[in-house]
Design a protein around this motif. Structure first.
Motif, PDB file in Angstrom:
ATOM      1  N   CYS A 681      -3.599  -7.471  -6.069  1.00  0.00           N
ATOM      2  CA  CYS A 681      -4.093  -8.596  -5.264  1.00  0.00           C
ATOM      3  C   CYS A 681      -3.244  -8.806  -4.029  1.00  0.00           C
ATOM      4  O   CYS A 681      -3.747  -9.146  -2.949  1.00  0.00           O
ATOM      5  CB  CYS A 681      -4.129  -9.865  -6.109  1.00  0.00           C
ATOM      6  SG  CYS A 681      -5.487  -9.916  -7.290  1.00  0.00           S
ATOM      7  N   THR A 685      -4.675  -8.744  -0.300  1.00  0.00           N
ATOM      8  CA  THR A 685      -4.483  -9.895   0.589  1.00  0.00           C
ATOM      9  C   THR A 685      -3.903  -9.451   1.924  1.00  0.00           C
ATOM     10  O   THR A 685      -4.289  -9.974   2.984  1.00  0.00           O
ATOM     11  CB  THR A 685      -3.551 -10.917  -0.081  1.00  0.00           C
ATOM     12  OG1 THR A 685      -4.081 -11.285  -1.357  1.00  0.00           O
ATOM     13  CG2 THR A 685      -3.400 -12.165   0.772  1.00  0.00           C
ATOM     14  N   LEU A 770     -11.800  -3.478  -1.536  1.00  0.00           N
ATOM     15  CA  LEU A 770     -11.272  -4.285  -2.630  1.00  0.00           C
ATOM     16  C   LEU A 770     -11.701  -3.702  -3.980  1.00  0.00           C
ATOM     17  O   LEU A 770     -10.905  -3.651  -4.930  1.00  0.00           O
ATOM     18  CB  LEU A 770     -11.772  -5.728  -2.475  1.00  0.00           C
ATOM     19  CG  LEU A 770     -11.341  -6.746  -3.539  1.00  0.00           C
ATOM     20  CD1 LEU A 770      -9.820  -6.832  -3.641  1.00  0.00           C
ATOM     21  CD2 LEU A 770     -11.936  -8.123  -3.236  1.00  0.00           C
ATOM     22  N   VAL A 817     -12.830 -13.036  -8.194  1.00  0.00           N
ATOM     23  CA  VAL A 817     -12.613 -11.988  -7.185  1.00  0.00           C
ATOM     24  C   VAL A 817     -13.876 -11.157  -7.008  1.00  0.00           C
ATOM     25  O   VAL A 817     -14.217 -10.744  -5.894  1.00  0.00           O
ATOM     26  CB  VAL A 817     -11.415 -11.108  -7.602  1.00  0.00           C
ATOM     27  CG1 VAL A 817     -11.233  -9.944  -6.624  1.00  0.00           C
ATOM     28  CG2 VAL A 817     -10.137 -11.942  -7.650  1.00  0.00           C
ATOM     29  N   LEU A 842      -8.403 -15.047  -1.563  1.00  0.00           N
ATOM     30  CA  LEU A 842      -7.527 -14.166  -2.339  1.00  0.00           C
ATOM     31  C   LEU A 842      -6.198 -14.840  -2.648  1.00  0.00           C
ATOM     32  O   LEU A 842      -5.641 -14.670  -3.741  1.00  0.00           O
ATOM     33  CB  LEU A 842      -7.299 -12.856  -1.569  1.00  0.00           C
ATOM     34  CG  LEU A 842      -8.489 -11.887  -1.525  1.00  0.00           C
ATOM     35  CD1 LEU A 842      -8.187 -10.710  -0.598  1.00  0.00           C
ATOM     36  CD2 LEU A 842      -8.816 -11.367  -2.921  1.00  0.00           C
TER      37      LEU A 842
END
Length: 847
Positions: A681, A685, A770, A817, A842
């Motif tokens: 993550c 980000t 992602l 997410v 995020l």
């Protein structure tokens, strides 16, 4: 049964699979380095490490090397099969005491430690040029690369001389596990009176009437071109890249290829790269039937797969065969001819190693081997019969469902046939214009803003008759006016279809198909950024000093990629700290070299290409964000022109993640390096943050993917643009008639169908990026779909009848997410989040 996560084997390894395997770094242990002899204890095999000065500075054999003698060797055991693309050698100077080196050497390798194979280059030569002094490191590409566990370096000399060697191997782990394939020998075609040879010229097994117990061109990492008479390799014969057979030689109608693997594996897919020049009576296979062997016997029931025969597009392509998680250590496949000839250039496998639960194994008796008579381990035959009966019933039900589905599809196609004839030509014209725009911009980075695309009547696109038309399909221009995001004036509509419009903005952000967008593609043809002309003018009005860097302080490490006008190299730069702004600092001491990427314009590039190169420098000099690759310096006082940018020591995010696994019990069992979910993550980000910065400048990246994100220390991410220029990722790009290449699996529906590139289309690509990150890049997006089916799926987004296919939710991905991803893939561009919104979401998901 326990399994580790699936690892995808990719055939395009040559340009990226060049990591040092551990001689200089110490990962290869002393006990894995041996030699035929040693001159003294201080010149033993363990001292034969590249750039190492311990002991007396190198491995030195006991005797002088004699002409035509191959008795002395330095051997490295890599402990597992590796794909080896590069070797490095060095002599012994030992601080001025020694001056021994090998001027020439040969390499032998083995996959099992018993059968040794002499390496030969593509012209059949065994001798490799070595060192000219005791100091410098000499790197040599292995063409072809080798797949081996054991490698021997054997010094060669044309006269008696003392030699010493230090060595390194470069490559990566061979994930396929394939140790040999057996196949009929390739055959010869007569083309316009000239012979065209389709033999496997680098096969390292026995070749008599067939190829036995070896590997060769089907595993060398190099895919053949669309036109089989040409090759990636210079000075070779037509047909070199392919192994091919004619159906006249096979009365059964198929070619049998047998594959042997290092251990029992759980197979997911097989990918076969086939030529499809049907004008020359060459087509991909009509059907493949595969048999599996897990122990001693072959399974009675084979697996059958029939791809769609393509009589429209002559491009070579990968055909993905689902292997339905069969367990096997060997596989035998019958490839059936679809025409007179069948040609393959690469075959790769996706699998994971099968690890059985030891509690299910029969117990050992006192004498050792397992016994089958222990009453606690007898098989309940009645339960087995019930299970088999249930499976048969399920199979019958599935067959019935498939028949019904196929019948409905045939009926629907009959209904659609009339409307398809009427509408195909108009849609083809629209898509052809899009393909021409891509070809124009990708292959002409030096083009001026006043140029226009070819007319619809002149263009001819391979998109023809790929896009499926439903019975309720409407004429495109009328339907577009009804869509929420395209309810614009007629002048604004021109932005979608014309490259000659002078209005620099559509939807507030410039897109790729407009003439007033300055397209900076870079020397390699890779997407840099689409820059609005207005922004370009504003930026060009400021002077940003970029220091001239002395070329002599750059040390070449490897070539990262190449394109139409230049190349990208990985280099070490000495003293770079002295040339940088005060607001930039490296995480290393001042006296250490810095790893950099050098974009180099070829000396013979035309004037327009040179001007574009200088424009790119102006733009890159002003990009200053912690998550965007930074321009460090330039070399423009003399040819070749160079720009020097940051490079991160851990390479790109795609390769970084594919070498790691998620934290958990499986990772502990396999002893693999791991990355936590929080770090995944954190990296995602940072990508969002970098894109937020670009979008704030109205810059559109157009090729956002994990391959274009570089990884530094502590999971630092910086966005770059090298992906398109690297052979490793050529499979991620869809080629339009050999000209433009499109990353269609990352592109929004409007980018593919309308040629519209905006920040919103970058948001779509971020959603795919992602998804890649949270799946550890274990497979390509939409891996179950062919390129043509991916394009068809964009048509479902266009029609918006809820039949479009989305990427599935990754195992590690929480609902919050995955919702971000789905929002990125919204059909209406205005409903997609901004990068500022994504970055904020995020951050909140990590709280």
């Amino acid at each position: 049964q326990l399994r580790k996560p699936v690892m995808v084997s990719i055939s395009f390894l040559l340009s990226v699979c060049r990591y040092p395997l551990g001689m200089s770094g110490g990962q290869i242990q002393d006990e894995d380095i041996s030699a035929s002899s040693q001159w003294s204890e201080s010149t033993a095999a363990r001292y034969g490490r590249l750039d190492f000065e311990e002991g007396d500075g190198a491995w030195c054999p006991e005797r002088m090397v004699e002409p035509d003698s191959l008795k002395e060797f330095l051997q490295v055991d890599l402990r597992s099969l590796h794909f080896i693309t590069l070797v490095g050698t060095q002599g012994r100077h030992a601080g001025g005491i020694g001056n021994e080196f090998a001027q020439m050497y040969k390499i032998k390798y083995s996959r099992d430690g018993s059968r040794w194979i002499s390496w030969r280059n593509r012209q059949g030569n065994q001798v490799i040029e070595g060192n000219r002094n005791a100091y410098d490191i000499m790197l040599k590409d292995l063409e072809p690369p080798i797949i081996a566990r054991f490698v021997r370096f054997m010094p060669v000399s044309d006269h008696s001389m003392n030699v010493c060697m230090r060595v390194e191997l470069y490559g990566c782990e061979w994930l396929d596990g394939l140790v040999s394939y057996n196949a009929p020998a390739g055959e010869q075609m007569s083309l316009e009176g000239q012979p065209v040879h389709f033999n496997d010229s680098v096969y390292d097994g026995a070749v008599i009437h067939s190829m036995t117990e070896g590997l060769g061109q089907l595993t060398d990492g190099m895919c053949g071109l669309d036109d089989f008479t040409h090759s990636h390799v210079y000075n070779v014969w037509p047909g070199y890249d392919y192994v091919g057979w004619t159906n006249e030689s096979f009365p059964n109608g198929y070619v049998e290829i047998m594959f042997e693997f290092d251990r029992t594996r759980n197979f997911t897919t097989m990918k076969v790269h086939c030529n499809n020049m049907f004008m020359q009576h060459i087509k991909a296979f009509r059907q493949v039937v595969c048999y599996f062997r897990s122990e001693a016997d072959w399974e009675a029931t084979p697996l059958s797969f029939s791809p769609v025969v393509d009589d429209v597009n002559p491009s070579a392509r990968f055909i993905t065969v689902s292997l339905a998680n069969h367990m096997a250590s060997a596989m035998k496949c019958h490839f059936y001819f679809a025409d007179a000839w069948m040609m393959f250039s690469e075959i790769t496998f996706q699998s994971d190693t099968a690890m059985y639960n030891t509690t299910l194994a029969p117990p050992k008796t006192a004498s050792g081997p397992p016994t089958r008579d222990d009453p606690t381990h007898k098989i309940d035959d009645s339960n087995t019969r019930i299970l088999i009966g249930c499976l048969v019933a399920i199979i019958f039900i599935l067959v019935a469902i498939i028949v019904i589905i196929l019948w409905r599809q045939v009926w629907q196609k009959m209904l659609e046939k009339a409307s398809r004839r009427m509408l195909d030509d108009e849609l083809t014209a629209s898509l052809s214009l899009q393909s021409e725009t891509f070809a124009y911009s990708h292959n002409n980075p030096s083009s001026s803003s006043s140029s226009s695309a070819p007319s619809e009547q002149e263009s001819s696109s391979t998109y023809e008759r790929i896009f499926p038309l439903g019975p309720d399909y409407q004429e495109p221009s009328r339907l577009i006016r009804k869509l929420p995001e395209f309810s614009q004036s007629s002048e604004e509509m021109g932005c979608l279809h014309s490259v000659s419009m002078k209005s620099p903005y559509c939807d507030g952000v410039p897109h790729y198909a407009e003439a007033d967008v300055v397209s900076l593609q870079g020397v390699t043809g890779g997407n840099t950024y689409a820059v609005p002309a207005l922004t370009m003018d504003l930026l060009s009005g400021k002077d940003v000093a970029v220091e001239e860097f002395p070329r002599k302080l750059l040390t070449f490490k490897e070539k990262l990629g190449e394109g139409q006008f230049g190349e990208v190299h990985l280099c070490e730069a000495e003293g770079m700290q002295e040339f940088m702004d005060e607001d930039f600092s490296f995480d290393i001491s001042d006296n250490q070299p810095v790893l950099v990427a050098v974009k180099m314009l070829r000396a013979d590039a035309n004037k327009n290409a040179r001007n574009d190169f200088l424009k790119e420098i102006k733009i890159m000099a002003r990009l200053k964000d912690p998550n965007i690759i930074r321009l460090l310096a330039v070399c423009i006082c003399s040819d070749p022109l160079c720009m020097i940018t940051e490079y991160m020591e851990n390479g790109d995010l795609n390769q970084f993640l594919s070498r790691h696994e998620a934290e958990g019990q499986l990772a502990l069992i396999s002893n693999a390096p791991t990355v936590s979910y929080s770090n995944l993550c954190y990296m995602a980000t940072q990508i969002a943050s970098g894109m937020r910065y670009l979008s704030s400048l109205n810059f559109v990246h157009r090729d956002l993917a994990t391959r274009n994100c570089l990884v530094g220390k502590n999971y630092t991410i910086k966005i770059a643009d090298f992906g398109m220029s690297r052979n490793l990722y050529s499979g991620d790009y869809y080629r339009i008639q050999g000209r433009a290449v499109l990353p269609i699996r990352w592109m929004s529906w409007e980018s593919i169908l309308l040629g519209k590139f905006t920040t919103a289309s970058d948001v779509w690509a971020f959603g795919v990026t992602l998804w890649e990150t949270l799946t550890f890049c274990n497979e390509q997006p939409y891996s179950q779909l062919t390129d043509e089916q991916v394009i068809e799926n964009t048509g479902e987004f266009f029609r918006d009848q809820k039949r479009q296919v989305y990427l599935p939710q990754p195992v590690l991905c929480p609902d919050s997410v995955y919702k971000i991803m789905l929002n990125c893939w919204r059909r209406n561009t205005k409903e997609r989040p901004s990068f500022q919104d994504i970055h904020r979401a995020l951050l909140e998901s990590q709280a």
